[in-house]
Design a protein around this motif. Structure first.
Motif, PDB file in Angstrom:
ATOM      1  N   ALA A  49      14.485 -37.146 -33.343  1.00 39.20           N
ATOM      2  CA  ALA A  49      14.184 -36.192 -32.273  1.00 39.20           C
ATOM      3  C   ALA A  49      13.389 -35.007 -32.801  1.00 39.20           C
ATOM      4  N   LYS A  50      13.823 -34.473 -33.921  1.00 36.95           N
ATOM      5  CA  LYS A  50      13.124 -33.317 -34.513  1.00 36.95           C
ATOM      6  C   LYS A  50      11.692 -33.684 -34.903  1.00 36.95           C
ATOM      7  N   ARG A  51      11.508 -34.896 -35.431  1.00 38.00           N
ATOM      8  CA  ARG A  51      10.178 -35.324 -35.860  1.00 38.00           C
ATOM      9  C   ARG A  51       9.248 -35.538 -34.666  1.00 38.00           C
ATOM     10  N   ARG A  52       9.789 -36.028 -33.542  1.00 43.11           N
ATOM     11  CA  ARG A  52       8.962 -36.336 -32.377  1.00 43.11           C
ATOM     12  C   ARG A  52       8.749 -35.135 -31.455  1.00 43.11           C
ATOM     13  N   THR A  53       9.573 -34.105 -31.601  1.00 40.91           N
ATOM     14  CA  THR A  53       9.534 -32.993 -30.652  1.00 40.91           C
ATOM     15  C   THR A  53       8.162 -32.326 -30.534  1.00 40.91           C
ATOM     16  N   PRO A  54       7.470 -31.995 -31.620  1.00 37.64           N
ATOM     17  CA  PRO A  54       6.168 -31.319 -31.450  1.00 37.64           C
ATOM     18  C   PRO A  54       5.182 -32.114 -30.589  1.00 37.64           C
ATOM     19  N   LYS A  55       5.107 -33.412 -30.820  1.00 31.71           N
ATOM     20  CA  LYS A  55       4.196 -34.253 -30.036  1.00 31.71           C
ATOM     21  C   LYS A  55       4.602 -34.286 -28.572  1.00 31.71           C
ATOM     22  N   VAL A  56       5.894 -34.481 -28.312  1.00 26.87           N
ATOM     23  CA  VAL A  56       6.359 -34.598 -26.932  1.00 26.87           C
ATOM     24  C   VAL A  56       6.276 -33.246 -26.215  1.00 26.87           C
ATOM     25  N   ARG A  57       6.567 -32.169 -26.926  1.00 26.52           N
ATOM     26  CA  ARG A  57       6.388 -30.838 -26.340  1.00 26.52           C
ATOM     27  C   ARG A  57       4.941 -30.635 -25.903  1.00 26.52           C
ATOM     28  N   GLY A  58       4.019 -31.072 -26.725  1.00 26.52           N
ATOM     29  CA  GLY A  58       2.608 -30.949 -26.380  1.00 26.52           C
ATOM     30  C   GLY A  58       2.254 -31.711 -25.112  1.00 26.52           C
ATOM     31  N   GLN A  59       2.884 -32.876 -24.937  1.00 28.58           N
ATOM     32  CA  GLN A  59       2.628 -33.659 -23.723  1.00 28.58           C
ATOM     33  C   GLN A  59       3.191 -32.958 -22.490  1.00 28.58           C
ATOM     34  N   TYR A  60       4.408 -32.432 -22.610  1.00 26.59           N
ATOM     35  CA  TYR A  60       4.985 -31.704 -21.469  1.00 26.59           C
ATOM     36  C   TYR A  60       4.192 -30.438 -21.168  1.00 26.59           C
ATOM     37  N   ALA A  61       3.655 -29.813 -22.191  1.00 30.06           N
ATOM     38  CA  ALA A  61       2.848 -28.612 -21.977  1.00 30.06           C
ATOM     39  C   ALA A  61       1.640 -28.914 -21.095  1.00 30.06           C
ATOM     40  N   GLN A  62       1.136 -30.136 -21.179  1.00 30.62           N
ATOM     41  CA  GLN A  62      -0.048 -30.516 -20.392  1.00 30.62           C
ATOM     42  C   GLN A  62       0.284 -30.862 -18.943  1.00 30.62           C
ATOM     43  N   ILE A  63       1.577 -31.004 -18.618  1.00 29.88           N
ATOM     44  CA  ILE A  63       1.939 -31.330 -17.226  1.00 29.88           C
ATOM     45  C   ILE A  63       2.779 -30.223 -16.592  1.00 29.88           C
ATOM     46  N   GLU A 277       5.797 -40.095 -17.727  1.00 29.94           N
ATOM     47  CA  GLU A 277       5.131 -41.389 -17.808  1.00 29.94           C
ATOM     48  C   GLU A 277       4.002 -41.539 -16.792  1.00 29.94           C
ATOM     49  N   THR A 278       4.082 -40.846 -15.659  1.00 31.12           N
ATOM     50  CA  THR A 278       2.990 -40.897 -14.689  1.00 31.12           C
ATOM     51  C   THR A 278       2.002 -39.752 -14.914  1.00 31.12           C
ATOM     52  N   LEU A 279       2.513 -38.535 -15.041  1.00 34.01           N
ATOM     53  CA  LEU A 279       1.647 -37.362 -15.070  1.00 34.01           C
ATOM     54  C   LEU A 279       0.879 -37.223 -16.382  1.00 34.01           C
ATOM     55  N   TYR A 280       1.487 -37.620 -17.497  1.00 42.08           N
ATOM     56  CA  TYR A 280       0.762 -37.558 -18.767  1.00 42.08           C
ATOM     57  C   TYR A 280       0.185 -38.918 -19.149  1.00 42.08           C
ATOM     58  N   GLU A 281       1.062 -39.913 -19.230  1.00 44.77           N
ATOM     59  CA  GLU A 281       0.613 -41.196 -19.778  1.00 44.77           C
ATOM     60  C   GLU A 281      -0.443 -41.863 -18.890  1.00 44.77           C
ATOM     61  N   LEU A 282      -0.186 -41.900 -17.580  1.00 49.75           N
ATOM     62  CA  LEU A 282      -1.135 -42.556 -16.679  1.00 49.75           C
ATOM     63  C   LEU A 282      -2.312 -41.655 -16.324  1.00 49.75           C
ATOM     64  N   ASP A 283      -2.007 -40.416 -15.920  1.00 49.10           N
ATOM     65  CA  ASP A 283      -3.053 -39.546 -15.380  1.00 49.10           C
ATOM     66  C   ASP A 283      -3.957 -38.949 -16.448  1.00 49.10           C
ATOM     67  N   ILE A 284      -3.445 -38.775 -17.650  1.00 50.97           N
ATOM     68  CA  ILE A 284      -4.251 -38.157 -18.711  1.00 50.97           C
ATOM     69  C   ILE A 284      -4.663 -39.188 -19.749  1.00 50.97           C
ATOM     70  N   LEU A 285      -3.672 -39.825 -20.377  1.00 52.83           N
ATOM     71  CA  LEU A 285      -3.956 -40.735 -21.492  1.00 52.83           C
ATOM     72  C   LEU A 285      -4.762 -41.950 -21.032  1.00 52.83           C
ATOM     73  N   TYR A 286      -4.275 -42.640 -20.000  1.00 56.38           N
ATOM     74  CA  TYR A 286      -4.944 -43.863 -19.581  1.00 56.38           C
ATOM     75  C   TYR A 286      -6.199 -43.593 -18.764  1.00 56.38           C
ATOM     76  N   LYS A 287      -6.241 -42.465 -18.059  1.00 54.94           N
ATOM     77  CA  LYS A 287      -7.479 -42.097 -17.362  1.00 54.94           C
ATOM     78  C   LYS A 287      -8.590 -41.855 -18.380  1.00 54.94           C
ATOM     79  N   ASP A 288      -8.272 -41.178 -19.471  1.00 50.51           N
ATOM     80  CA  ASP A 288      -9.257 -40.939 -20.527  1.00 50.51           C
ATOM     81  C   ASP A 288      -9.701 -42.262 -21.153  1.00 50.51           C
TER      82      ASP A 288
END
Length: 368
Positions: A49-63, A277-288
């Motif tokens: 959890a500690k190792r993944r938190t910075p990446k996941v926080r960044g994703q939530y920051a974008q939504i 999973e919709t707002l970041y993964e689909l709308d940002i990651l997969y749209k790009d």
């Protein structure tokens, strides 16, 4: 007969309410032995959890800096309650998340304080998986053994509803609306990609019914649409190095573009509301990704959220379980290769509750 206070408990995973809650959310998720087995899980879950938190926080920051799942779930419970009241049925509604507040334990404690005597455990995952609905029901079972050993609340379970007619109509309506946003000259060329959260292959091999139930939902939607477009089922959100169910959504987008398909409509078919999973993964990651691989028209179908047909679906499921109760035929069946002893205990626990409800309702009809 004396009126018994009724309560509907919406069960879901939940999501962090702020960026500061991300690590705790991940720690609880990776600690869930119903979801996954890790070496020295009490300690390794915190490390991961500690190792993944910075990446996941960044994703939530974008939504928007948090998961919207609580807000959407609260609106869904309120609208369902209002719809049921219009049909003459007054119920209390509660939210019980697996990894964030309000937790299942908090919800059950409140139900007991409110004097609830008939409870409906309502999974907000239309398609059953041991990792989602199964984990939530196991947690509810543990909580009830601790807080309601005398069974003050009798429980019914809505454990799956992948082909409910109103769910299918809601999805079909949203798909149709999104296709209508495409330029008229390319609407017929659209490929529909149904995307759902993936599952480790070892879970599929154990006999988890999730892939089959996702497929049942997709087939029913396509039938409702009149088989208007070609489609595929794809899988997203893979975590870790082990094999997961495929094809993965990103690989499917790349492959379709390579094969000359330039119009894609992506349908989040296993989610009842917007979240990461919709707002970041689909709308940002997969749209790009779609833009990069040459897909010219990329549309993501709206999540169910508060679509009126979906609210009617929720209402109908609750009404049918209260007015014409039938024991869920699948709930008591464990996966053929299940190794989780709690799973069997929980299924037996709720089966006993269902038997008691049948006896109670038979007695009520006899008295009437």
């Amino acid at each position: 007969m004396k009126y018994r206070t009724k309560g509907v408990l919406f069960l879901n995973m939940g999501g962090p309410s702020s960026l500061d809650k991300v690590e705790d959310f991940l720690s609880r998720l990776f600690s869930d032995t119903d979801l996954m087995k890790l070496p020295m899980q009490k300690y390794s879950s915190k490390f991961i959890a500690k190792r993944r938190t910075p990446k996941v926080r960044g994703q939530y920051a974008q939504i928007g800096g948090k998961s919207p799942i609580y807000d959407w779930t609260l609106k869904q419970t309120e609208l369902m309650k209002r719809a049921l009241l219009q049909d003459g049925l007054d119920v209390n509604t509660y939210i019980g998340f697996r990894y964030v507040a309000p937790f299942v334990e908090e919800a059950v404690e409140q139900m007991l304080r409110d004097g609830v005597r008939e409870g409906i455990a309502f999974s907000q995952y239309p398609q059953y998986s041991c990792a989602t609905t199964g984990s939530s029901l196991n947690e509810l079972y543990r909580v009830l053994r601790k807080h309601d050993p005398s069974k003050k609340i009798s429980w019914r379970v809505i454990d799956r509803w992948p082909t409910h007619h109103l769910l299918i109509k809601a999805f079909a309506k949203l798909v149709t609306e999104k296709i209508s946003e495409l330029p008229e000259e390319c609407r017929d060329d659209a490929v529909i990609l149904f995307t759902a959260h993936s599952l480790p292959i070892k879970a599929v091999d154990r006999g988890d019914p999730y892939p089959a139930e996702v497929a049942a939902t997709c087939h029913a939607i396509i039938k409702e649409l009149g088989h208007s477009h070609p489609y595929r089922i794809v899988w997203q959100s893979k975590v870790g190095p082990l094999p997961w169910l495929g094809p993965h959504t990103d690989d499917a987008l790349t492959g379709l573009a390579k094969n000359g398909h330039k119009v894609v409509v992506l349908v989040p078919v296993a989610f009842t509301s917007d979240h990461i999973e919709t707002l970041y993964e689909l709308d940002i990651l997969y749209k790009d990704l779609a833009d990069k691989v040459g897909i010219e028209h990329f549309k993501r179908v709206d999540a169910l959220n508060v679509e009126p047909l979906f609210i009617d679906c929720l209402k109908d499921l609750v009404l049918s379980h209260l007015k014409d109760f039938k024991k869920p035929v699948q709930l008591n069946l464990q996966c053929p290769k299940c190794t989780n002893t709690v799973c069997g205990e929980a299924k037996g626990f709720f089966e006993d509750h269902h038997d008691e409800i049948v006896r109670y309702e038979d007695k009520t009809r006899t008295i009437e």
